[in-house]
Design a protein around this motif. Structure first.
Motif, PDB file in Angstrom:
ATOM      1  N   LYS A  93     -73.962  10.053 -32.980  1.00  0.00           N
ATOM      2  CA  LYS A  93     -74.686  11.055 -33.781  1.00  0.00           C
ATOM      3  C   LYS A  93     -74.285  12.479 -33.432  1.00  0.00           C
ATOM      4  O   LYS A  93     -74.528  13.409 -34.197  1.00  0.00           O
ATOM      5  CB  LYS A  93     -76.197  10.865 -33.597  1.00  0.00           C
ATOM      6  CG  LYS A  93     -76.738   9.617 -34.279  1.00  0.00           C
ATOM      7  CD  LYS A  93     -78.243   9.519 -34.221  1.00  0.00           C
ATOM      8  CE  LYS A  93     -78.732   9.077 -32.866  1.00  0.00           C
ATOM      9  NZ  LYS A  93     -80.187   8.795 -32.848  1.00  0.00           N
ATOM     10  N   THR A 105     -78.673   8.006 -46.082  1.00  0.00           N
ATOM     11  CA  THR A 105     -79.831   7.423 -45.401  1.00  0.00           C
ATOM     12  C   THR A 105     -79.641   5.959 -45.041  1.00  0.00           C
ATOM     13  O   THR A 105     -79.991   5.527 -43.935  1.00  0.00           O
ATOM     14  CB  THR A 105     -81.088   7.562 -46.283  1.00  0.00           C
ATOM     15  OG1 THR A 105     -81.270   8.943 -46.614  1.00  0.00           O
ATOM     16  CG2 THR A 105     -82.318   7.051 -45.552  1.00  0.00           C
ATOM     17  N   ASN A 106     -79.075   5.175 -45.947  1.00  0.00           N
ATOM     18  CA  ASN A 106     -78.938   3.730 -45.678  1.00  0.00           C
ATOM     19  C   ASN A 106     -78.036   3.458 -44.480  1.00  0.00           C
ATOM     20  O   ASN A 106     -78.329   2.596 -43.646  1.00  0.00           O
ATOM     21  CB  ASN A 106     -78.428   2.995 -46.915  1.00  0.00           C
ATOM     22  CG  ASN A 106     -77.096   3.528 -47.410  1.00  0.00           C
ATOM     23  OD1 ASN A 106     -76.805   4.723 -47.273  1.00  0.00           O
ATOM     24  ND2 ASN A 106     -76.283   2.666 -48.001  1.00  0.00           N
ATOM     25  N   TYR A 107     -76.926   4.211 -44.352  1.00  0.00           N
ATOM     26  CA  TYR A 107     -76.029   4.030 -43.214  1.00  0.00           C
ATOM     27  C   TYR A 107     -76.690   4.505 -41.923  1.00  0.00           C
ATOM     28  O   TYR A 107     -76.583   3.851 -40.877  1.00  0.00           O
ATOM     29  CB  TYR A 107     -74.712   4.771 -43.435  1.00  0.00           C
ATOM     30  CG  TYR A 107     -73.866   4.193 -44.546  1.00  0.00           C
ATOM     31  CD1 TYR A 107     -73.539   2.830 -44.569  1.00  0.00           C
ATOM     32  CD2 TYR A 107     -73.386   5.002 -45.574  1.00  0.00           C
ATOM     33  CE1 TYR A 107     -72.767   2.303 -45.583  1.00  0.00           C
ATOM     34  CE2 TYR A 107     -72.606   4.475 -46.596  1.00  0.00           C
ATOM     35  CZ  TYR A 107     -72.298   3.129 -46.589  1.00  0.00           C
ATOM     36  OH  TYR A 107     -71.524   2.595 -47.595  1.00  0.00           O
ATOM     37  N   LYS A 108     -77.346   5.627 -42.006  1.00  0.00           N
ATOM     38  CA  LYS A 108     -78.021   6.188 -40.834  1.00  0.00           C
ATOM     39  C   LYS A 108     -79.074   5.218 -40.304  1.00  0.00           C
ATOM     40  O   LYS A 108     -79.162   4.972 -39.084  1.00  0.00           O
ATOM     41  CB  LYS A 108     -78.673   7.531 -41.193  1.00  0.00           C
ATOM     42  CG  LYS A 108     -79.361   8.217 -40.037  1.00  0.00           C
ATOM     43  CD  LYS A 108     -79.941   9.554 -40.479  1.00  0.00           C
ATOM     44  CE  LYS A 108     -80.643  10.243 -39.308  1.00  0.00           C
ATOM     45  NZ  LYS A 108     -81.211  11.554 -39.728  1.00  0.00           N
ATOM     46  N   GLU A 109     -79.859   4.647 -41.204  1.00  0.00           N
ATOM     47  CA  GLU A 109     -80.920   3.729 -40.794  1.00  0.00           C
ATOM     48  C   GLU A 109     -80.359   2.416 -40.251  1.00  0.00           C
ATOM     49  O   GLU A 109     -80.892   1.854 -39.288  1.00  0.00           O
ATOM     50  CB  GLU A 109     -81.854   3.458 -41.979  1.00  0.00           C
ATOM     51  CG  GLU A 109     -82.708   4.663 -42.363  1.00  0.00           C
ATOM     52  CD  GLU A 109     -83.612   4.379 -43.547  1.00  0.00           C
ATOM     53  OE1 GLU A 109     -83.426   3.315 -44.186  1.00  0.00           O
ATOM     54  OE2 GLU A 109     -84.491   5.211 -43.828  1.00  0.00           O
ATOM     55  N   THR A 110     -79.278   1.941 -40.848  1.00  0.00           N
ATOM     56  CA  THR A 110     -78.643   0.709 -40.370  1.00  0.00           C
ATOM     57  C   THR A 110     -78.166   0.857 -38.936  1.00  0.00           C
ATOM     58  O   THR A 110     -78.394  -0.005 -38.084  1.00  0.00           O
ATOM     59  CB  THR A 110     -77.455   0.323 -41.272  1.00  0.00           C
ATOM     60  OG1 THR A 110     -77.937   0.040 -42.586  1.00  0.00           O
ATOM     61  CG2 THR A 110     -76.730  -0.897 -40.735  1.00  0.00           C
ATOM     62  N   GLU A 112     -79.160   3.131 -36.712  1.00  0.00           N
ATOM     63  CA  GLU A 112     -80.287   3.369 -35.816  1.00  0.00           C
ATOM     64  C   GLU A 112     -81.005   2.053 -35.492  1.00  0.00           C
ATOM     65  O   GLU A 112     -81.429   1.831 -34.352  1.00  0.00           O
ATOM     66  CB  GLU A 112     -81.268   4.357 -36.451  1.00  0.00           C
ATOM     67  CG  GLU A 112     -82.356   4.846 -35.503  1.00  0.00           C
ATOM     68  CD  GLU A 112     -81.808   5.549 -34.284  1.00  0.00           C
ATOM     69  OE1 GLU A 112     -82.436   5.426 -33.208  1.00  0.00           O
ATOM     70  OE2 GLU A 112     -80.752   6.215 -34.382  1.00  0.00           O
ATOM     71  N   GLN A 113     -81.103   1.202 -36.476  1.00  0.00           N
ATOM     72  CA  GLN A 113     -81.739  -0.096 -36.267  1.00  0.00           C
ATOM     73  C   GLN A 113     -80.956  -0.934 -35.253  1.00  0.00           C
ATOM     74  O   GLN A 113     -81.539  -1.557 -34.359  1.00  0.00           O
ATOM     75  CB  GLN A 113     -81.845  -0.849 -37.594  1.00  0.00           C
ATOM     76  CG  GLN A 113     -82.531  -2.206 -37.487  1.00  0.00           C
ATOM     77  CD  GLN A 113     -82.587  -2.937 -38.831  1.00  0.00           C
ATOM     78  OE1 GLN A 113     -82.291  -2.365 -39.869  1.00  0.00           O
ATOM     79  NE2 GLN A 113     -82.954  -4.194 -38.797  1.00  0.00           N
ATOM     80  N   GLN A 116     -81.354   0.532 -31.679  1.00  0.00           N
ATOM     81  CA  GLN A 116     -82.647   0.153 -31.100  1.00  0.00           C
ATOM     82  C   GLN A 116     -82.669  -1.321 -30.705  1.00  0.00           C
ATOM     83  O   GLN A 116     -83.252  -1.690 -29.682  1.00  0.00           O
ATOM     84  CB  GLN A 116     -83.767   0.463 -32.087  1.00  0.00           C
ATOM     85  CG  GLN A 116     -84.007   1.952 -32.300  1.00  0.00           C
ATOM     86  CD  GLN A 116     -85.063   2.231 -33.346  1.00  0.00           C
ATOM     87  OE1 GLN A 116     -85.737   1.322 -33.844  1.00  0.00           O
ATOM     88  NE2 GLN A 116     -85.221   3.498 -33.722  1.00  0.00           N
TER      89      GLN A 116
END
Length: 416
Positions: A93, A105-110, A112-113, A116
């Motif tokens: 990041k 957003t979809n790539y960022k969330e993928t 980050e998931q 985690q």
């Protein structure tokens, strides 16, 4: 320009690789292409390098950046996910090369998931025994109610009585005690030794790493057999087969030895020229297949009936780097200690003919300082392993930083 970095792992792999010069050249050319904003060439050069060394994290990271810079976002995310499985603390990041990718957003969330998921702390094991903090335990075996352990710093072989909760020194070597395995008749144990810099009486004038494999009587602590190997060999893992053979890996030169314990000699040396730095070894119950962990590259399956027949494990989702100890459970399951990852962890590898189906996290980021190293699996007992060996607590001159040493904790995983 964080995507262009030289990692320790890169130069470590170059030392051991027969393609060292070619890899170094590809890396240099890729840097120039990046600086000149020739991003298609940058991608191509990293892809070429990864054909030579598919698991190298520097090239993988730079390839993910190349994909992002060429607007191949799906490919960039896939490669970053692969790296996150090995290093959950990857700071992608902060890298400008992924700026446009992370705006979506979809790539960022993928990502980050996944981050985690790999950062989560899990503890499935329980503490089994502890030893005082003046020990540096490397390997162990369980024989009835006794746990035998090796000590890198003192060269001691320690016998811990589970029933009495007491330990004693079975024998002491004038070099680091490393791998350990039960004897064929179960009245002895095999121990490998080598003159490592971490040994308390390391002699810098006699720097040759003379490895010896000993058979020791478990009642008297006396030496029954002594097998010397070539100078600078380091046997870090051994496993006993039902056929009376002992299989031992050499982490200095990528090869493993087959030792006939009845004839008390090495009968074959198998080279793994495509490997870099081999560590743990385990075999199936039929003595047909060996599974060997390469610290740099991953896991290779070797047909012991025809050693030229070998297959490297493949995975689209998981990077199998930095594995030390490895244990066979059944034909589709291995247990592995991955201590060159972030976080360090114990994993269960579910595979079919070398193709990894899933990876189950069992233990990681345990609440004690140190490094997990080796363990053994017993079907009616579980997986017993060294959870916090003292390896991180030596200085640059390999002198023990004793005030940082912790009691040595042996843990057990009861597999369901």
């Amino acid at each position: 320009m964080k995507s262009i970095f030289i990692s320790f792992v890169l130069w470590f792999c170059l030392i051991f690789s027969g393609s060292a010069q070619h890899l170094k050249q590809l890396y240099t050319e890729s840097i120039e292409a990046y600086k000149n904003k020739e991003y298609k060439k940058f991608r191509s050069l990293n892809l070429q390098a990864l054909k030579l060394h598919p698991s190298q994290p520097t090239f993988l990271y730079n390839l993910s950046a190349a994909y992002a810079l060429n607007n191949q976002n799906d490919e960039a995310v896939h490669t970053l996910n692969l790296l996150l499985s090995w290093n959950a603390k990857l700071k992608y990041k902060e890298d400008n090369d992924f700026k446009n990718l992370l705006k979506k957003t979809n790539y960022k969330e993928t990502l980050e998931q996944k981050k985690q998921e790999y950062e989560v702390t899990k503890k499935s094991s329980e503490m089994y025994l502890t030893l005082p903090d003046n020990h540096h335990i490397e390997d162990l075996i369980k024989m009835d109610h006794i746990i035998y352990m090796t000590d890198v710093h003192s060269g001691e072989v320690i016998a811990y009585d589970i029933q009495k909760k007491q330990h004693k020194i079975l024998t002491t070597f004038s070099a680091s005690a490393l791998a350990i395995e039960k004897g064929y008749k179960k009245t002895s144990i095999w121990v490998t030794t080598a003159m490592l810099p971490q040994f308390s009486d390391y002699n810098t004038s006699d720097h040759k790493n003379k490895t010896t494999i000993y058979e020791i009587d478990i009642k008297k602590g006396t030496i029954l057999t002594k097998i010397e190997l070539a100078d600078n060999a380091t046997v870090g893992s051994i496993v006993q087969g039902k056929n009376g053979y002992l299989y031992a890996t050499n982490s200095t030169t990528p090869e493993f030895y087959i030792i006939d314990t009845k004839k008390k000699r090495i009968i074959n040396t198998i080279s793994l020229d495509e490997a870099f730095n081999i560590q743990g070894i385990t075999i199936d119950h039929k003595n047909n297949l060996a599974y060997i962990a390469d610290y740099i590259k991953g896991i290779v399956q070797v047909n012991l009936l025809n050693p030229s027949e070998r297959k490297w494990f493949t995975s689209e989702k998981y990077l199998l780097k930095g594995i030390d100890g490895i244990s066979f459970v059944n034909k589709h399951t291995l247990l592995a200690i991955q201590n060159n990852s972030s976080p360090k962890k114990v994993i269960k590898i579910n595979h079919h003919m070398g193709v990894v189906d899933t990876i189950d996290l069992l233990d990681n980021n345990l609440d004690i300082a140190g490094e997990p190293t080796n363990g053994k699996f017993y079907p009616n007992f579980g997986f017993i392993y060294v959870s916090n060996s003292q390896w991180p607590f030596y200085d640059k001159e390999n002198q023990a930083i004793k005030d940082q040493w912790k009691p040595q904790v042996i843990r057990v995983l009861r597999l369901k």
